[in-house]
Write a protein that holds these residues in place. Structure first.
Motif, PDB file in Angstrom:
ATOM      1  N   THR A 100       0.867  -1.179   0.000  1.00  0.00           N
ATOM      2  CA  THR A 100       0.000   0.000   0.000  1.00  0.00           C
ATOM      3  C   THR A 100       0.902   1.227   0.000  1.00  0.00           C
ATOM      4  O   THR A 100       2.121   1.111   0.113  1.00  0.00           O
ATOM      5  N   LEU A 109      -8.157   0.838   2.711  1.00  0.00           N
ATOM      6  CA  LEU A 109      -8.414  -0.275   1.806  1.00  0.00           C
ATOM      7  C   LEU A 109      -9.338  -1.290   2.477  1.00  0.00           C
ATOM      8  O   LEU A 109     -10.337  -1.735   1.881  1.00  0.00           O
ATOM      9  N   LEU A 271      -9.310  -0.239  -4.748  1.00  0.00           N
ATOM     10  CA  LEU A 271      -8.842   0.485  -5.920  1.00  0.00           C
ATOM     11  C   LEU A 271      -8.829  -0.465  -7.114  1.00  0.00           C
ATOM     12  O   LEU A 271      -8.427  -1.627  -6.982  1.00  0.00           O
ATOM     13  N   THR A 272      -9.245   0.028  -8.259  1.00  0.00           N
ATOM     14  CA  THR A 272      -9.296  -0.810  -9.447  1.00  0.00           C
ATOM     15  C   THR A 272      -8.585  -0.136 -10.602  1.00  0.00           C
ATOM     16  O   THR A 272      -8.404   1.080 -10.616  1.00  0.00           O
TER      17      THR A 272
END
Length: 433
Positions: A100, A109, A271-272
């Motif tokens: 991260t 997250l 997150l993508t």
């Protein structure tokens, strides 16, 4: 209690020989040798860490997992070797460690992934994390804002209730209150391994047992333990944990999210984008397994390699030795603070309570920022403010305090220089007798 008790007495750490590895410690501030007592905020970096990042950028710099050329292959190998090194440092396997941008990002997250599970996203196994109105998220009164605000937001989005385990006057967590609070409605327990204000090592085993007895997920903030204690996250029994490179001799911009394999496999992504997918069409996407599922976008390659160098440095010193050295400094620091008239220690728990080498305090009649500026004029760097733990300061009736924190490169002489300077603060400002 310590996280992982030492089986044998640690080899003594000589900070004077270690100091030569840290270039910044040669600095002078206002004509005084630098006394750096702000490692709880960010640690200094040894040459081995600086050199590792520079060497990668000079020789192998390339995007990882994306190219067939020589530099890309070399970069990818170094990057994944770094993951294995850092994972091993906390007792994990590489598959259990996601990179991260820091501990704050790791906690967000987790909170947002649970929020996504609540919306029905992810594999069927993700449903185990879904929250409903009336479910409870439990934290402590001693949280850094990074382990509080994300849970506040998650509660607001899901209708869950956020509850807080109180801290006793001596700074220890009230386990009796925790036992009465953690119940069948508890879905998440998030807490710090070590308080960044009080330096107290919290009773992880007892808290994890309470949470797991009702099937709650445990999330550990290990930012202030990973640099200072031997750490085996699987042995501690926590489900998820975060830690941050820049507090453990490493670079900025990278941290670790540890998770039990079954937990990471069930969590949906947050997150993508690129790097975390197996198949993408215009209508749907399939995601990689952990840890890559949580690593969208450009990777922190040079930072990971330097982080691994920091971990190797700490391993070379020995974490038992680090803890023993810093514990001795903490005892000297705390005893000296108690002896200075007008100084109030926060969370002055009994001697049997394990700690890392930090102490926060209030100087009667002098604002924390003024104390910090005076110490800075003597070449001494400390932290002032609420240390991103405003509720804990409110618990002790304060808005700010001064925090002195040590690391493996600090000496007993530096602690004495700090104490001598602090004793001059109230007379300098004309406060008290």
């Amino acid at each position: 209690m310590t996280a992982v008790p030492a089986a044998t007495a640690p080899t003594a750490l000589d900070p004077r020989t270690r100091r030569a590895d840290f270039p910044i410690l040669d600095r002078r501030v206002d004509g005084h040798p630098l006394v750096y007592l702000d490692s709880a905020a960010t640690s200094q970096k040894p040459r081995a860490v600086i050199d590792a990042e520079v060497a990668f950028l000079s020789n192998e710099n390339a995007a990882v997992h994306r190219g067939a050329h020589t530099l890309a292959a070399e970069a990818t190998e170094l990057y994944e070797e770094a993951r294995a090194t850092v994972a091993g440092f906390v007792g994990a396997t590489p598959e259990q460690l996601a990179w991260t941008s820091g501990a704050t990002a790791g906690l967000n997250l987790v909170a947002y992934s649970i929020g996504n599970a609540t919306l029905g996203r992810g594999a069927p196994a993700s449903a185990r994390f879904a929250l409903a109105a009336g479910d409870e998220i439990v934290v402590t009164e001693a949280e850094h804002h990074a382990n509080l605000v994300p849970w506040q937001e998650l509660a607001a989005r899901t209708g869950a209730v956020l509850r807080h385990i109180p801290v006793r006057d001596d700074g220890t967590i009230d386990l009796d209150a925790a036992a009465s609070m953690i119940c069948e409605r508890t879905r998440i327990l998030a807490f710090p391994h070590v308080s960044n204000v009080l330096g107290i090592v919290n009773p992880v085993a007892e808290l994890v047992a309470l949470a797991h007895s009702v099937g709650a997920l445990t999330v550990l903030d290990a930012c202030q333990s990973a640099p200072h204690l031997p750490l085996d996250l699987p042995a501690l029994g926590v489900d998820l944990a975060v830690f941050s490179s820049h507090k453990m001799l490493g670079p900025y911009g990278i941290g670790g999210l540890y998770g039990r394999s079954d937990v990471l496999e069930a969590l949906p992504p947050f997150l993508t984008g690129g790097s975390m997918i197996t198949r993408v069409t215009l209508d749907r996407t399939e995601y990689l397994p952990p840890p890559q599922r949580f690593e969208a976008g450009t990777q922190p390659v040079s930072q990971a390699i330097a982080f691994a160098a920091a971990v190797r440095y700490l391993d070379g010193v020995g974490m038992d030795a680090v803890h023993a050295h810093e514990r001795a400094l903490e005892q000297r620091l705390r005893e000296g603070l108690r002896a200075i008239h007008g100084v109030r220690l926060l969370g002055d728990a009994p001697a049997g309570v394990d700690r890392v080498g930090l102490a926060s305090f209030d100087v009667d009649g002098v604002h924390a920022h003024d104390v910090g500026q005076y110490l800075d004029s003597r070449g001494i760097a400390v932290r002032v403010g609420h240390h991103c733990a405003a509720p804990l300061h409110a618990r002790f009736g304060l808005t700010a305090s001064v925090r002195a924190s040590t690391a493996l490169y600090n000496t007993a002489d530096e602690v004495d220089v700090f104490l001598d300077a602090l004793a001059d603060v109230r007379p300098f400002f004309g406060v008290g007798a």
